[in-house]
Scaffold this motif. Structure first.
Motif, short mmCIF file in Angstrom:
data_model
loop_
_atom_site.label_atom_id
_atom_site.label_comp_id
_atom_site.label_asym_id
_atom_site.label_seq_id
_atom_site.Cartn_x
_atom_site.Cartn_y
_atom_site.Cartn_z
N SER A 159 -5.58 -56.39 20.84
CA SER A 159 -4.46 -55.33 20.86
C SER A 159 -4.46 -55.82 19.36
O SER A 159 -3.60 -56.42 18.19
N GLY A 160 -3.91 -54.43 19.25
CA GLY A 160 -3.22 -54.21 17.44
C GLY A 160 -4.81 -54.23 16.69
O GLY A 160 -4.22 -53.56 15.09
N HIS A 161 -5.71 -54.18 16.84
CA HIS A 161 -6.69 -54.09 15.56
C HIS A 161 -7.04 -52.25 16.07
O HIS A 161 -7.43 -51.56 17.20
N SER A 162 -7.27 -51.39 14.98
CA SER A 162 -8.13 -50.16 15.00
C SER A 162 -9.86 -50.33 14.86
O SER A 162 -10.46 -50.76 13.82
N GLN A 197 -6.56 -60.07 6.36
CA GLN A 197 -6.42 -62.08 6.61
C GLN A 197 -6.87 -61.45 7.96
O GLN A 197 -8.21 -62.35 8.91
N ARG A 198 -6.61 -60.82 9.04
CA ARG A 198 -6.15 -60.89 10.42
C ARG A 198 -7.70 -60.30 10.83
O ARG A 198 -8.52 -60.40 11.66
N TYR A 199 -8.32 -58.58 10.24
CA TYR A 199 -8.95 -58.32 10.73
C TYR A 199 -10.40 -59.22 10.31
O TYR A 199 -11.73 -59.30 11.17
N LEU A 200 -10.76 -59.83 8.54
CA LEU A 200 -11.10 -61.08 7.65
C LEU A 200 -11.75 -61.87 9.01
O LEU A 200 -12.26 -62.48 9.96
#
Length: 230
Positions: A159-162, A197-200
């Motif tokens: 959730s929150g990632h595109s 950082q969150r996506y990585l």
């Protein structure tokens, strides 16, 4: 073959977009340009069918370039590919005849959908054009050829990632010739460091990146990421 001019002031982005075009059957990159002047020169040579056009160029905006082309009688087709997402720019692009408008960052699937619909448009126009006069049914076919269906989001994203942001970060890591930190990825993509950082972290947990630690003078290790997924 449909000859494409890729226009972007960022050499790296232009190269990525050109590689995307080369993966779509029926299309080939005829030229690249990094300014409006270079793009206009390519159009004036008369070999371009379609322009993938960035709006933010060093000498003119993309829409100013299109306006200048139309004044000179060049009807070359245009698909806007730009970070400019304001409604005013989108409306201006429509009024100048842009066939599609793709907002950065985007995925290969999104670009391919637009290119495929453009190819369908050309085929439809060629079929209808042979009859000389188009009735309402033929006109409807021409207009419907450009309709696209948005690709569904990739499964498994938190959730929150595109998907576009994930794809952008993957492209940066894939083309990097050395491990990158979250700070470096943020600088390359224009994202905040916390977002990068969150996506990585997600990509590393999914096995698409390899995490290594680099220790500096402070003793606190810096996390660095390397592309490992095919």
């Amino acid at each position: 073959m449909i000859d494409v001019l890729v226009v972007d002031d960022d050499f790296r982005v232009a190269e990525i977009n050109a590689k995307y075009v080369g993966k779509v059957p029926g299309f080939r990159v005829a030229a690249r340009a990094h300014s409006a002047a270079q793009a206009l020169a390519s159009v004036q040579r008369g070999t371009i069918d379609l322009i993938l056009l960035d709006h933010y160029l060093p000498d003119q905006t993309g829409l100013e370039l299109v306006h200048r082309m139309r004044e000179q009688g060049h009807g070359t087709d245009v698909i806007m590919i730009t970070a400019a997402g304001d409604v005013t720019t989108v409306q201006a692009a429509m009024r100048l005849g842009a066939l599609h408008y793709l907002v950065k960052p985007f995925t290969f699937a999104a670009l391919r959908t637009r290119l495929d619909s453009y190819a369908a448009l050309r085929r439809t126009v060629d079929r209808v054009g042979g009859r000389g006069i188009a009735g309402q049914e033929q006109v409807d076919r021409i207009f419907s050829a450009l309709r696209t269906t948005p690709a569904p989001p990739s499964p498994g994203l938190p959730s929150g990632h595109s998907e576009p942001t994930t794809d952008l970060i993957c492209r940066v890591l894939h083309h990097a010739d050395h491990p990158l930190s979250a700070h470096e990825v943020a600088a390359e993509t224009g994202l905040s460091r916390s977002t990068a950082q969150r996506y990585l972290r997600h990509l590393e947990q999914a096995g698409r990146l390899r995490l290594t630690l680099r220790y500096g003078d402070t003793g606190r290790p810096e996390h660095r990421y390397t592309w490992v997924a095919p």
